[in-house]
Design a protein around this motif. Structure first.
Motif, PDB file in Angstrom:
ATOM      1  N   GLN A 161       0.990  -1.328   0.056  1.00  0.00           N
ATOM      2  CA  GLN A 161       0.169  -0.140   0.025  1.00  0.00           C
ATOM      3  C   GLN A 161       0.907   1.127   0.135  1.00  0.00           C
ATOM      4  OE1 GLN A 161      -2.329  -1.207   3.471  1.00  0.00           O
ATOM      5  NE2 GLN A 161      -4.097  -0.930   2.261  1.00  0.00           N
ATOM      6  N   VAL A 162       1.929   1.081   0.732  1.00  0.00           N
ATOM      7  CA  VAL A 162       2.877   2.571   0.599  1.00  0.00           C
ATOM      8  C   VAL A 162       3.477   2.717  -0.407  1.00  0.00           C
ATOM      9  CG1 VAL A 162       4.815   3.595   2.007  1.00  0.00           C
ATOM     10  CG2 VAL A 162       2.956   2.456   3.422  1.00  0.00           C
ATOM     11  N   GLU A 163       3.980   1.539  -1.045  1.00  0.00           N
ATOM     12  CA  GLU A 163       4.708   1.815  -2.207  1.00  0.00           C
ATOM     13  C   GLU A 163       3.665   2.504  -3.362  1.00  0.00           C
ATOM     14  OE1 GLU A 163       7.447  -0.992  -4.960  1.00  0.00           O
ATOM     15  OE2 GLU A 163       6.029  -2.154  -3.755  1.00  0.00           O
ATOM     16  N   ASP A 164       2.478   2.195  -3.314  1.00  0.00           N
ATOM     17  CA  ASP A 164       1.635   2.764  -4.251  1.00  0.00           C
ATOM     18  C   ASP A 164       1.268   4.219  -4.138  1.00  0.00           C
ATOM     19  OD1 ASP A 164      -0.411   2.603  -6.349  1.00  0.00           O
ATOM     20  OD2 ASP A 164      -1.643   2.987  -4.608  1.00  0.00           O
ATOM     21  N   VAL A 165       1.554   4.616  -2.856  1.00  0.00           N
ATOM     22  CA  VAL A 165       0.995   6.167  -2.515  1.00  0.00           C
ATOM     23  C   VAL A 165       2.296   7.023  -2.200  1.00  0.00           C
ATOM     24  CG1 VAL A 165      -1.203   5.134  -1.953  1.00  0.00           C
ATOM     25  CG2 VAL A 165       0.330   5.948  -0.234  1.00  0.00           C
ATOM     26  N   LEU A 166       3.665   6.603  -1.846  1.00  0.00           N
ATOM     27  CA  LEU A 166       4.470   6.987  -0.983  1.00  0.00           C
ATOM     28  C   LEU A 166       4.779   8.396  -1.703  1.00  0.00           C
ATOM     29  CD1 LEU A 166       6.254   7.520   1.255  1.00  0.00           C
ATOM     30  CD2 LEU A 166       8.142   6.148   0.127  1.00  0.00           C
ATOM     31  N   GLY A 167       4.834   8.456  -2.968  1.00  0.00           N
ATOM     32  CA  GLY A 167       5.211   9.807  -3.832  1.00  0.00           C
ATOM     33  C   GLY A 167       4.355  10.875  -3.589  1.00  0.00           C
ATOM     34  N   ASP A 168       3.040  10.354  -3.487  1.00  0.00           N
ATOM     35  CA  ASP A 168       2.145  11.350  -3.815  1.00  0.00           C
ATOM     36  C   ASP A 168       1.729  11.814  -2.173  1.00  0.00           C
ATOM     37  OD1 ASP A 168       1.482  11.141  -6.431  1.00  0.00           O
ATOM     38  OD2 ASP A 168      -0.005   9.738  -6.144  1.00  0.00           O
ATOM     39  N   ALA A 169       1.967  10.981  -1.263  1.00  0.00           N
ATOM     40  CA  ALA A 169       1.601  11.194   0.080  1.00  0.00           C
ATOM     41  C   ALA A 169       2.568  12.409   0.671  1.00  0.00           C
ATOM     42  CB  ALA A 169       1.818  10.239   0.960  1.00  0.00           C
ATOM     43  N   LEU A 170       4.064  12.226   0.270  1.00  0.00           N
ATOM     44  CA  LEU A 170       4.984  13.287   0.478  1.00  0.00           C
ATOM     45  C   LEU A 170       4.848  14.324  -0.214  1.00  0.00           C
ATOM     46  CD1 LEU A 170       8.073  10.804   0.016  1.00  0.00           C
ATOM     47  CD2 LEU A 170       7.221  11.793   2.123  1.00  0.00           C
ATOM     48  N   GLU A 171       4.245  14.410  -1.503  1.00  0.00           N
ATOM     49  CA  GLU A 171       4.241  15.785  -2.394  1.00  0.00           C
ATOM     50  C   GLU A 171       3.045  16.619  -1.454  1.00  0.00           C
ATOM     51  OE1 GLU A 171       2.879  17.350  -6.620  1.00  0.00           O
ATOM     52  OE2 GLU A 171       3.687  15.105  -6.484  1.00  0.00           O
ATOM     53  N   ARG A 172       1.968  15.881  -1.004  1.00  0.00           N
ATOM     54  CA  ARG A 172       1.184  16.586  -0.230  1.00  0.00           C
ATOM     55  C   ARG A 172       1.025  16.902   1.243  1.00  0.00           C
ATOM     56  NH1 ARG A 172      -3.685  12.634  -3.312  1.00  0.00           N
ATOM     57  NH2 ARG A 172      -2.565  12.906  -5.327  1.00  0.00           N
ATOM     58  N   GLY A 173       2.078  16.285   1.719  1.00  0.00           N
ATOM     59  CA  GLY A 173       2.413  16.492   3.122  1.00  0.00           C
ATOM     60  C   GLY A 173       1.595  15.582   3.914  1.00  0.00           C
ATOM     61  N   VAL A 174       0.876  14.406   3.446  1.00  0.00           N
ATOM     62  CA  VAL A 174       0.134  13.482   4.323  1.00  0.00           C
ATOM     63  C   VAL A 174       0.973  12.675   5.071  1.00  0.00           C
ATOM     64  CG1 VAL A 174      -1.796  11.987   4.132  1.00  0.00           C
ATOM     65  CG2 VAL A 174      -1.752  13.844   2.641  1.00  0.00           C
TER      66      VAL A 174
END
Length: 579
Positions: free
Chosen positions: A65-78
């Motif tokens: 799950q983390v592998e799928d979203v990590l880049g976007d989560a970091l970019e959005r500060g989540v």
């Protein structure tokens, strides 16, 4: 004014919907993604994983799950916070570091540990245990987030701590902010089981506006005073209503005092209100000092078990069952005393289908010896294939016995546990214990008195008119589950006509004897009754209904998930005035 913190749940158990983390990140604005992956049974599963490979012991689906979203989560500060570390939070953190490097990313990853007491079970007087984990609170998570972590993974913290920690970091609460902490605990309890707060396992599912598509996962919008609004992303399935939130509040609790490592939340103090479509506010939660000890989840290997399921069809079913049992018990000899028999409803001999004309008879054995739970149990059953009741058949071929675990709770002094946060660079911080003196007027969890129930005078809510035999579920909702060997059954009156009168009836009618009549299996059990008037609810604890717990239980429904629906289908005497 500090803006509310939007905490979104993405998992209620190890095996929940894999796409949920992506759905919650993309579905609307959120500040924190949290996932609960641990349960008493999960700890046993992870313990068995480590027996095969010591580098495991964490929820591997979380990595995907983390592998799928990590880049976007970091970019959005989540931020991402999860207890997926299980028995090996350090190993999970290291694995996430590998995944991040493979993606060309460099998040700050911290992990919380100190809960794992496996190496100390003998010194603590618990004997051998496969797993032994103290339930930690949310302040370690808070320290990790305050220290700049983008991802925090933990071992065994309480489920609600995954929400408490981010709230403490966001609002700067201390251990003295008891009411605010209690509010966050309640918010965490509501969203910890994922879609159970948005219509999943909800006895009033037919009332929901949307049953199409997968149910949306819940979000808690937490305010600086600990109050919150439970909601979900627009356009997702299910609904957030006062009743769906009540259902989760009644799930797997004990009494009105909800004990946690950071605070005791008093569930009889809270108020629910509908504040818009798919928006339910929770306010007024009172908190008091937490217990002086920490609860510990102990799992040990209990031995091996096996089940043989026989199909009995057509006429003379009771005679067929009796003959089979006589044959098998004679062949098993002393082993017969270790076998538990259960069976479903009798089939209807003239049914239109063979299955409808059949019943299933189950024999379950438990033994410390895998050979006893294997061929010594199955061979006599197979040998009867051509020499027993007419129509003899089994639903599955013989199999070896499978290992099972036994859960039990223990308690440990706080100073015997070192709650530690390890940051991405290797630095660590020890989290201090609360060390609170009771605040003025606090009635801590031990001395809290049950609330006075307004205007009630005896059985049937003081109603003296005629009654009618009616299914309990005519206007009573239910949610049930397991806590070790105990079953929890929450009953409450949903929205509708005559609600106040119906609540009065429920609160005054539910006694231990009434429950024994409702649930015949509980006739010899100790039963606790806890009224929750603010919720129009009663929580019932049936001690020992599940034996040694889900992993060892031979009960038809070992986790008591269907207990509430069975209770709702049972016929009780209800005053006609309420119908």
């Amino acid at each position: 004014m500090t803006a509310p913190l939007r905490v979104a749940n993405v998992s209620g158990f190890y095996g929940d919907r894999l796409s949920a983390m992506r759905e919650m990140l993309d579905g609307g604005p959120v500040d924190v993604l949290t996932g609960d992956y641990l349960a008493e049974l999960t700890m046993l599963i992870l313990g068995r994983d480590t027996m095969k490979d010591p580098s495991l012991g964490y929820a591997r689906t979380f990595v995907r799950q983390v592998e799928d979203v990590l880049g976007d989560a970091l970019e959005r500060g989540v931020k991402i916070v999860s207890n997926a570390g299980g028995l090996n939070p350090a190993g999970l953190a290291a694995r996430l570091e590998e995944v991040a490097r493979g993606l060309g990313l460099a998040p700050s990853i911290a992990y919380v540990s100190g809960d794992d007491l496996r190496s100390r079970t003998a010194d603590l007087g618990w004997g051998d245990a496969l797993t032994a984990n103290a339930y930690l609170g949310g302040f370690g998570i808070a320290a990790a987030l305050s220290g700049g972590a983008d991802i925090v993974v933990t071992g065994r913290v309480t489920d609600a701590s995954l929400v408490v920690g981010p709230a403490v970091a966001h609002f700067g609460w201390s251990y003295a902010d008891l009411d605010a902490l209690a509010g966050a605990v309640v918010a965490g309890h509501v969203i910890e089981c994922g879609t159970q707060a948005t219509g999943g396992n909800f006895s009033g599912f037919l009332e929901l506006s949307s049953l199409e598509g997968p149910l949306g996962f819940p979000i808690a919008e937490i305010a600086a005073d600990g109050s919150c609004v439970i909601t979900k992303h627009p356009g997702t399935g299910g609904a957030v209503t006062v009743d769906t939130v009540t259902a989760q509040l009644c799930y797997e609790i004990q009494g009105p005092a909800y004990l946690g490592p950071d605070v005791t939340a008093h569930l009889d103090s809270l108020e629910l209100s509908d504040v818009g479509p798919d928006r339910v506010a929770i306010s007024g939660v009172r908190g008091s000092e937490p217990p002086s000890t920490l609860k510990v989840c102990l799992n040990s290997l209990g031995g091996f078990r096996n089940t043989a399921e026989f199909v009995v069809t057509g006429l003379a079913q009771s005679a067929k069952v009796a003959w089979l049992r006589r044959q098998l018990e004679a062949a098993w000899g002393d082993l017969a005393s270790s076998v538990t028999w259960t069976h479903g409803p009798a089939g209807v001999p003239g049914a239109d289908t063979e299955e409808g004309a059949s019943t299933r008879l189950r024999a379950t054995v438990k033994s410390a010896d895998p050979k006893v739970a294997g061929k010594a149990f199955t061979a006599p059953a197979i040998e009867l294939a051509l020499g027993s009741y007419p129509g003899f058949t089994l639903t599955a071929p013989p199999a070896p016995g499978s290992p099972y675990g036994v859960y039990r709770a223990a308690y440990v002094e706080r100073d015997a546990v070192t709650h530690v946060v390890t940051f991405g660079g290797g630095a660590s911080e020890v989290i201090a214990n609360p060390g609170l003196a009771p605040r003025a007027g606090s009635s801590g969890p031990e001395s809290a008195q049950p609330p006075e129930i307004r205007g009630l005078s005896g059985q049937n809510g003081g109603l003296a008119g005629p009654t009618r035999p009616t299914p309990l579920g005519t206007f009573v909702h239910a949610r049930s589950g397991d806590k070790g060997g105990d079953a929890n059954l929450g009953l409450w009156v949903g929205a509708g006509p005559k609600r106040d009168e119906r609540v009065d009836w429920l609160l005054t009618t539910v006694t231990a004897q009434w429950v024994r009549d409702l649930i015949p299996e509980a006739a010899e059990l100790e039963i606790d009754i806890h009224p929750l008037p603010n919720l129009g609810a009663v929580n019932i604890v049936l001690h020992g209904l599940l034996g040694d717990g889900v992993a060892a239980s031979t009960r038809f429904d070992p986790q008591a998930k269907g207990l509430g629906e069975w209770a709702r289908s049972r016929t009780v005497q209800i005053p006609e005035e309420l119908l």
